[in-house]
Motif scaffolding. Structure first.
Motif, PDB file in Angstrom:
ATOM      1  N   ASP A 198       0.823  -1.203   0.000  1.00  0.00           N
ATOM      2  CA  ASP A 198       0.000   0.000   0.000  1.00  0.00           C
ATOM      3  C   ASP A 198       0.858   1.255   0.000  1.00  0.00           C
ATOM      4  OD1 ASP A 198      -2.261  -1.574   0.019  1.00  0.00           O
ATOM      5  OD2 ASP A 198      -2.514  -1.446   2.202  1.00  0.00           O
ATOM      6  N   ARG A 199       2.082   1.171   0.464  1.00  0.00           N
ATOM      7  CA  ARG A 199       2.968   2.350   0.517  1.00  0.00           C
ATOM      8  C   ARG A 199       3.645   2.603  -0.825  1.00  0.00           C
ATOM      9  NH1 ARG A 199       4.544  -0.044   5.707  1.00  0.00           N
ATOM     10  NH2 ARG A 199       6.446  -0.741   4.695  1.00  0.00           N
ATOM     11  N   ILE A 200       3.541   1.676  -1.753  1.00  0.00           N
ATOM     12  CA  ILE A 200       4.173   1.850  -3.068  1.00  0.00           C
ATOM     13  C   ILE A 200       3.188   2.556  -3.983  1.00  0.00           C
ATOM     14  CG2 ILE A 200       5.142   0.686  -5.090  1.00  0.00           C
ATOM     15  CD1 ILE A 200       5.999  -1.575  -3.184  1.00  0.00           C
ATOM     16  N   GLN A 201       3.590   3.715  -4.478  1.00  0.00           N
ATOM     17  CA  GLN A 201       2.745   4.475  -5.398  1.00  0.00           C
ATOM     18  C   GLN A 201       3.031   4.015  -6.821  1.00  0.00           C
ATOM     19  OE1 GLN A 201       0.334   6.633  -4.466  1.00  0.00           O
ATOM     20  NE2 GLN A 201       0.865   5.965  -2.400  1.00  0.00           N
ATOM     21  N   PRO A 202       1.996   3.576  -7.541  1.00  0.00           N
ATOM     22  CA  PRO A 202       2.221   3.176  -8.931  1.00  0.00           C
ATOM     23  C   PRO A 202       2.768   4.333  -9.760  1.00  0.00           C
ATOM     24  CG  PRO A 202       0.071   2.459  -8.167  1.00  0.00           C
ATOM     25  CD  PRO A 202       0.622   3.366  -7.129  1.00  0.00           C
ATOM     26  N   ARG A 203       3.656   4.025 -10.673  1.00  0.00           N
ATOM     27  CA  ARG A 203       4.262   5.031 -11.540  1.00  0.00           C
ATOM     28  C   ARG A 203       3.216   5.563 -12.507  1.00  0.00           C
ATOM     29  NH1 ARG A 203       7.100   5.136 -16.457  1.00  0.00           N
ATOM     30  NH2 ARG A 203       8.782   6.655 -16.425  1.00  0.00           N
ATOM     31  N   ALA A 204       3.211   6.856 -12.681  1.00  0.00           N
ATOM     32  CA  ALA A 204       2.275   7.470 -13.617  1.00  0.00           C
ATOM     33  C   ALA A 204       2.637   7.079 -15.041  1.00  0.00           C
ATOM     34  CB  ALA A 204       2.315   8.990 -13.466  1.00  0.00           C
ATOM     35  N   ALA A 205       1.619   6.978 -15.862  1.00  0.00           N
ATOM     36  CA  ALA A 205       1.841   6.583 -17.263  1.00  0.00           C
ATOM     37  C   ALA A 205       2.552   7.644 -18.050  1.00  0.00           C
ATOM     38  CB  ALA A 205       0.497   6.271 -17.923  1.00  0.00           C
TER      39      ALA A 205
END
Length: 106
Positions: free
Chosen positions: A99-106
């Protein structure tokens, strides 16, 4: 979504069966197959099959193909069972860290 990690009582978690356990409970026991008979039928060493059942060895592609041919299942069936169990086990072990990992923006 909360950023705090939740501590859970792991004793309440359901057991995640590995591919060898499911081989026994869903295929061997209902068909009354012992390890020796199955190993002979799929032409593998009994110790190799027993190691899968015990969970000390993983399914590899060759063993999956032999088992799926014998039980008339789709190729990769036991590999998918194994991968699913490993992913669920890893997710439990991470216990909210993902949950602490923010997905990389496209």
């Amino acid at each position: 979504m909360s950023k705090s990690s939740t501590i859970t009582d792991r004793s309440d978690w359901l057991h995640i069966p590995h591919a060898g356990e499911l081989l026994v409970s869903e295929f061997m026991e209902p068909l009354q197959l012992d390890t020796s008979a199955l190993a002979k039928s799929i032409e593998v060493d009994q110790a190799r099959l027993q190691a899968l059942i015990d969970g000390s060895k993983r399914v590899d592609g060759e063993l999956d193909l032999r088992l799926t041919r014998y039980f008339r299942l789709s190729e990769g069936f036991f590999l998918r069972l194994q991968a699913s169990a490993e992913l669920r086990t890893a997710k439990r072990a991470l216990n909210g860290e993902l949950d602490r990992i923010q997905p990389r923006a496209a």
